[in-house]
Design a protein around this motif. Structure first.
Motif, mmCIF file in Angstrom:
data_model
loop_
_atom_site.group_PDB
_atom_site.id
_atom_site.type_symbol
_atom_site.label_atom_id
_atom_site.label_comp_id
_atom_site.label_asym_id
_atom_site.label_seq_id
_atom_site.Cartn_x
_atom_site.Cartn_y
_atom_site.Cartn_z
ATOM 1 N N UNK A 26 -0.100 23.862 -1.512
ATOM 2 C CA UNK A 26 1.027 24.192 -0.636
ATOM 3 C C UNK A 26 0.644 23.717 0.764
ATOM 4 N N UNK A 27 1.458 22.837 1.336
ATOM 5 C CA UNK A 27 1.127 22.202 2.616
ATOM 6 C C UNK A 27 2.286 22.375 3.593
ATOM 7 N N UNK A 28 1.955 22.822 4.815
ATOM 8 C CA UNK A 28 2.950 22.926 5.890
ATOM 9 C C UNK A 28 2.506 22.004 7.027
ATOM 10 N N UNK A 29 3.438 21.187 7.531
ATOM 11 C CA UNK A 29 3.152 20.308 8.666
ATOM 12 C C UNK A 29 4.062 20.727 9.818
ATOM 13 N N UNK A 30 3.442 21.230 10.897
ATOM 14 C CA UNK A 30 4.193 21.694 12.072
ATOM 15 C C UNK A 30 4.186 20.589 13.120
ATOM 16 N N UNK A 31 5.389 20.257 13.631
ATOM 17 C CA UNK A 31 5.513 19.258 14.699
ATOM 18 C C UNK A 31 6.157 19.946 15.902
ATOM 19 N N UNK A 32 5.424 20.012 17.018
ATOM 20 C CA UNK A 32 5.939 20.712 18.207
ATOM 21 C C UNK A 32 5.477 20.022 19.476
ATOM 22 N N UNK A 33 6.276 20.202 20.555
ATOM 23 C CA UNK A 33 5.886 19.582 21.830
ATOM 24 C C UNK A 33 5.663 20.622 22.931
ATOM 25 N N UNK A 86 0.824 -1.197 0.000
ATOM 26 C CA UNK A 86 0.000 0.000 0.000
ATOM 27 C C UNK A 86 0.858 1.247 0.000
ATOM 28 N N UNK A 87 1.922 1.228 0.821
ATOM 29 C CA UNK A 87 2.796 2.396 0.901
ATOM 30 C C UNK A 87 3.502 2.635 -0.424
ATOM 31 N N UNK A 88 3.938 1.546 -1.053
ATOM 32 C CA UNK A 88 4.654 1.687 -2.314
ATOM 33 C C UNK A 88 3.753 2.201 -3.428
ATOM 34 N N UNK A 89 2.463 1.796 -3.362
ATOM 35 C CA UNK A 89 1.560 2.150 -4.452
ATOM 36 C C UNK A 89 0.865 3.490 -4.259
ATOM 37 N N UNK A 90 1.294 4.271 -3.280
ATOM 38 C CA UNK A 90 0.655 5.567 -3.050
ATOM 39 C C UNK A 90 0.843 6.466 -4.273
ATOM 40 N N UNK A 91 -0.270 6.998 -4.768
ATOM 41 C CA UNK A 91 -0.214 7.907 -5.922
ATOM 42 C C UNK A 91 -0.784 9.263 -5.498
ATOM 43 N N UNK A 92 0.020 9.983 -4.690
ATOM 44 C CA UNK A 92 -0.489 11.263 -4.206
ATOM 45 C C UNK A 92 -0.478 12.318 -5.304
ATOM 46 N N UNK A 93 -1.334 13.304 -5.143
ATOM 47 C CA UNK A 93 -1.315 14.446 -6.063
ATOM 48 C C UNK A 93 -0.040 15.246 -5.784
ATOM 49 N N UNK A 94 0.547 15.879 -6.771
ATOM 50 C CA UNK A 94 1.753 16.688 -6.521
ATOM 51 C C UNK A 94 1.450 17.805 -5.527
ATOM 52 N N UNK A 95 2.312 17.982 -4.534
ATOM 53 C CA UNK A 95 2.160 19.072 -3.565
ATOM 54 C C UNK A 95 3.532 19.677 -3.277
ATOM 55 N N UNK A 96 3.517 20.922 -2.793
ATOM 56 C CA UNK A 96 4.731 21.554 -2.258
ATOM 57 C C UNK A 96 4.629 21.439 -0.748
ATOM 58 N N UNK A 97 5.425 20.552 -0.163
ATOM 59 C CA UNK A 97 5.320 20.196 1.251
ATOM 60 C C UNK A 97 6.526 20.710 2.031
ATOM 61 N N UNK A 98 6.250 21.493 3.072
ATOM 62 C CA UNK A 98 7.325 21.993 3.944
ATOM 63 C C UNK A 98 7.056 21.540 5.379
ATOM 64 N N UNK A 99 8.015 20.800 5.948
ATOM 65 C CA UNK A 99 7.932 20.401 7.357
ATOM 66 C C UNK A 99 8.502 21.527 8.215
ATOM 67 N N UNK A 100 7.803 21.872 9.290
ATOM 68 C CA UNK A 100 8.294 22.851 10.276
ATOM 69 C C UNK A 100 8.432 22.111 11.589
ATOM 70 N N UNK A 101 9.664 21.782 11.980
ATOM 71 C CA UNK A 101 9.891 20.867 13.100
ATOM 72 C C UNK A 101 10.527 21.588 14.289
ATOM 73 N N UNK A 102 9.963 21.362 15.457
ATOM 74 C CA UNK A 102 10.429 21.952 16.722
ATOM 75 C C UNK A 102 11.598 21.122 17.251
#
Length: 445
Positions: free
Chosen positions: A173-180, A57-73
């Motif tokens: 355009x997608x931003x994923x923020x990871x913070x504790x 399933x992971x290998x066959x992922x066909x996501x739409x193109x995105x501009x992804x920026x991780x913002x990590x704490x």
């Protein structure tokens, strides 16, 4: 694969007892497979089976193109082992995506009391390089300047120069923020500005993260954009959730109403038609493109219909039974509106009248003609007679044998008038006339 390998090691007596039609049935093979194992072996192989399914399933992922920026704490509150778990979480998400110049692009913003752009959207265009770069990120220092990190991402990471694609390309355009922790600066205003610029924000809180701050940062609806886990040790629980979010479902596989071809387009789909057809205004069904221009076998005229074409003939021709070729029509044998006589004339016809009639101004009907008015050779009087004429003479004259000329009438009888006066006068005049005529002809003198 696991089941087929196991089946090869089954005793012949068991294999021979299996009906041929059921050997290809996966569920039947599973039952055989697990019936031969101990409880411990069943558990171990079940884990392998589902691990295989997950990997596929992971290998066959066909996501739409995105501009992804991780913002990590990476502030001091995040211990080294926890920071490693956070990086593994990001690597797991990247591993499920299709990375490339024309696919998904990934950037990383690392922050604590300061902000550092580790790499931009146009730094790497292959998955292995992104995975390696994520693994090499080091934590910064104390402090949690989340607002500053969001602004840096908006102003420096999501720019054309940094590799972000234009809005006209319809790439999210997608931003994923990871913070504790709780932000040490204001996040509401800068987050609203980022969202207004077209950036979709996901907020992932761990352990001591402030839920209220997460909601101030994230896009709506919060149920889809705000996540929380108790520790970095279980953050991998979110991997499948983000995989589902970022990969999405194949809209065409979910059902569509395209008559011909369904083509995925971001979160939706568009319909296309097979060669030789064009998409109708309903954007779903197809009609044959100008069929006549695609080639036809009409001898004269090709006329497009909804899904095909039909043949027609030029004026003066009729379509043959093969519905393709044309023959010259006998215009007079078909319906015409001549009153008397129809005469073919090229591809059409003209009307004529029978003898004694003239064609009227409508060129169709006929009226009886006046022969005398059209010229005659009568010496005295012309009289119409049906379709021709006849000649007559004036009083005192008789029609000659040629039926055209007239001669003066000679009468020997004397009118028997009571007084005989008129008869005598008439006789005298005739005698005088005869004498004069003879005189002119030099007979008497």
């Amino acid at each position: 694969h696991i089941l087929s390998r196991t089946a090869l090691h089954l005793p012949p007596s068991i294999l021979l007892s299996i009906p041929t039609t059921k050997i290809t049935n996966s569920l039947f093979l599973i039952r055989i497979f697990f019936s031969l194992l101990t409880k411990k072996e069943q558990k171990m192989n079940l884990i392998k089976l589902f691990s295989f399914s997950f990997t596929a399933t992971r290998t066959n992922c066909k996501n739409r193109p995105i501009d992804l920026v991780f913002i990590i704490d990476s502030s001091r509150s995040v211990r080294p082992a926890e920071f490693k778990k956070a990086k593994e979480f990001l690597q797991a998400m990247v591993d499920s995506l299709v990375i490339g110049r024309d696919a998904t692009r990934v950037g990383l913003v690392n922050y604590a009391s300061t902000v550092k752009i580790e790499f931009l959207l146009n730094t790497f265009f292959d998955k292995s390089s992104v995975m390696q770069a994520l693994g090499q990120v080091e934590p910064l220092a104390s402090g949690t300047m989340t607002g500053m990190a969001i602004r840096t991402a908006m102003e420096k990471a999501f720019t054309k120069e940094a590799g972000a694609r234009s809005a006209s390309m319809n790439i999210a355009k997608v931003a994923i923020i990871v913070t504790d922790g709780r932000p040490q600066d204001k996040v509401e205003e800068v987050s609203a500005t980022a969202r207004a610029s077209g950036i979709e924000i996901y907020a992932v809180g761990v352990d001591r993260a402030d839920m209220a701050s997460l909601k101030l940062m994230a896009s709506q609806p919060h149920d889809d954009h705000v996540f929380y886990v108790e520790t970095y040790g279980v953050i991998e629980k979110l991997t499948s959730k983000f995989r589902e979010t970022l990969c999405g479902l194949d809209p065409c596989d979910q059902g569509h109403n395209c008559q011909h071809i369904c083509v995925n387009s971001g979160d939706s789909y568009i319909c296309k038609c097979r060669p030789g057809y064009i998409l109708n205004p309903d954007k779903k069904t197809c009609s044959r493109a100008d069929a006549c221009t695609q080639g036809h076998d009409c001898q004269h005229i090709c006329v497009n219909t909804r899904d095909s074409y039909m043949c027609q003939c030029r004026t003066g021709y009729v379509l043959n039974t093969d519905k393709k070729t044309c023959s010259r029509m006998d215009s007079c044998s078909s319906e015409h509106n001549c009153q008397h006589i129809c005469v073919k004339s090229g591809d059409s016809y003209v009307c004529m009248c029978r003898k004694g009639y003239l064609l009227n101004a409508d060129n169709k009907t006929c009226s009886r003609s006046d022969p005398c008015s059209h010229g005659h050779d009568c010496q005295h009087i012309c009289v119409n007679s049906d379709a021709s004429y006849m000649c007559k003479c004036q009083v005192g004259y008789v029609l000659n044998p040629d039926k055209k000329t007239c001669s003066q009438e000679m009468r020997s009888e004397i009118s028997e008038d009571a007084c005989m006066c008129e008869a005598q006068i008439v006789f005298q005049k005739k005698v005088q006339s005869a004498i004069q005529e003879l005189t002119w002809k030099n007979i008497l003198f």
